[in-house]
Design an enzyme around this catalytic site. Sequence first.
Site: not given
Length: 373
Positions: A268, A297, A315
């Site tokens: 993460r 993000e 991602h």
Amino acid sequence: MSWRTENEGGALRVVVTKDLPGERWVEVLTAAGCEVVISTSRDILSVDEIREAMGERCDGAIGQLTEPWAEELFEALKQAGGKAYSNYAVGFDNVDLAEATSRGIAVGNTPGVLTETTAEMAVALTFAAARRSGEAEVFLRAGKYDGWLPDLFLGKRLWGGTLGIVGAGRIGSAYAKMLAPGHELDVLYWDVEARPELESFFEGYSDLNAAHGGRRLSCRRAESVEELFRESDIISLHTPLLPETRHLVNSESLALMKPDAVLVNTSRGPVIDEAALVEHLRANPDFRAGLDVFEKEPAMAEGLAEIPNCAIVPHIASATTWTREGMATLAACNVAAVLQGYGCEDSGEIDHFLEGDVPQKAPSILNAAELGL
């Protein structure tokens, strides 16, 4: 907003906040008698948009890790008659479990299908960062290549070094098994508990390797994460995002790392203080990073996109067709099982959900014990 509906008029109603890959997941829900309302927007939906879509009747929902499933959305789901929510992800740091549980809403996730796929991306980023393949590709595509040179894009040799794993669960262990044996890397891991199965794997591998003329590889739990940062040539992050892991990598921990270390993150984004990483990369051109996730993000910290010694991808660590379709199936099975009153899988196995007859159970409900499922 743009939506499409499958099995209109079904006895149950399920809202899905993104159109998901594959067809099996829709088949699972429609076979359970669900009308499936699917967002076709490529944008991240707001809380208001999701709440509006659930409306006055919504029995279950499948949402994304980009959405804040907390008090407001779970209250809206409860008021609409909802009993089930599944995250389309294995991680659930975007979900307030306590808020769901207090309203009697089961929360599912999608473990198992991401393990090897995410580990593969961590390996890819390790090589991309260490061997500077992204920099070299940009250079080549810009027409700057005039011929072989002795010092063109010199990178870092991985062979025989130390591999540091922060979080040696399923994905971290799979990554270690993929990378370390092929490059004779010793493994140092930091985790809240010892991982005897990982240590046993490397003990057995070392016996085989030594029998064929190779060296024995060590695998042990670090005394502290600081020891791992100091000793490792490669550091790969596989920890969940928790209060104690937020900004685990910061200016102080970066200063502990070797000047030519490779740092990889497929966990993460907020595990890394991104501004501190940008500063460190600028000050240490031989230090390299490979990132699949980012702190805020879809934005990146100022300057990160322009730094050559950082390999970046958007991602996509779990982005293979098999994995993303499998995630969709597991999410659908979670919701369908709860709405039909089925129990939960207790073996940890998920393959039998992915093809053939759908088991009459939910693959993974995070708050099953609290709800008595």
